[in-house]
Design an enzyme around this catalytic site. Structure first.
Site, PDB file in Angstrom:
ATOM      1  N   CYS A  49       0.831  -1.257  -0.123  1.00 16.37           N
ATOM      2  CA  CYS A  49      -0.020  -0.093  -0.022  1.00 16.37           C
ATOM      3  C   CYS A  49       0.913   1.257   0.064  1.00 16.37           C
ATOM      4  O   CYS A  49       1.798   1.309   0.737  1.00 16.37           O
ATOM      5  CB  CYS A  49      -0.896   0.010   1.403  1.00 16.37           C
ATOM      6  SG  CYS A  49      -2.125  -1.324   1.173  1.00 16.37           S
ATOM      7  N   GLU A  50       0.507   2.242  -0.700  1.00 23.07           N
ATOM      8  CA  GLU A  50       1.397   3.499  -0.765  1.00 23.07           C
ATOM      9  C   GLU A  50       0.891   4.156   0.678  1.00 23.07           C
ATOM     10  O   GLU A  50       1.899   4.987   1.043  1.00 23.07           O
ATOM     11  CB  GLU A  50       0.840   4.519  -1.813  1.00 23.07           C
ATOM     12  CG  GLU A  50       1.244   4.162  -3.297  1.00 23.07           C
ATOM     13  CD  GLU A  50       0.839   4.869  -4.343  1.00 23.07           C
ATOM     14  OE1 GLU A  50       0.231   6.185  -3.992  1.00 23.07           O
ATOM     15  OE2 GLU A  50       1.202   4.476  -5.484  1.00 23.07           O
TER      16      GLU A  50
END
Length: 134
Positions: free
Chosen positions: A51-52
């Protein structure tokens, strides 16, 4: 496969929404209702990689059904994760493996708003859930 009660509620709410702006507001509200995780749960072992934004996930098995809790430092992601939790909480491990993430967000009318990176991030969250529920 029958949907958990929270997922039925989410579907009804989002399908009644008139347009993207209303859905975006609903998304934020769902994220705001997500119970906060304690600092003891916000550790690297619970962090979802891929996930960013930072997302933490914990899960527990209760009477053969999985219950997950999650948090994110990004408000939009919190909303998307809250909707994912609505879809999966209460499922058995075998039902969890059958969850079709793109289909779920398309049903909610949010599929087009999922950028590739958000989509990858949510897939990473779902994958982590499936790893926790062998």
């Amino acid at each position: 496969m029958t949907l958990p009660a929270d997922a039925v509620t989410a579907l009804a709410t989002f399908q009644e929404a008139a347009g993207w702006e209303q859905r975006a507001r609903l998304l934020m509200q769902w994220g705001d209702r997500l119970p906060a995780l304690g600092d003891e749960d916000k550790v690297d072992a619970n962090r979802v990689h891929g996930c960013e934004s930072q997302v933490w996930l914990v899960g527990s098995l209760q009477d053969g059904h999985w219950q997950f809790a999650a948090s994110s430092d990004a408000r939009l992601i919190r909303g998307l994760v809250a909707l994912l939790l609505a879809r999966v909480n209460g499922l058995s491990a075998s039902e969890l493996k059958q969850v079709d993430l793109p289909q779920w967000f398309n049903q909610l009318g949010l599929g087009r708003q999922l950028s590739p990176s958000r989509s990858n991030g949510l897939n990473a969250v779902l994958q982590r859930m499936q790893e926790l529920a062998p």
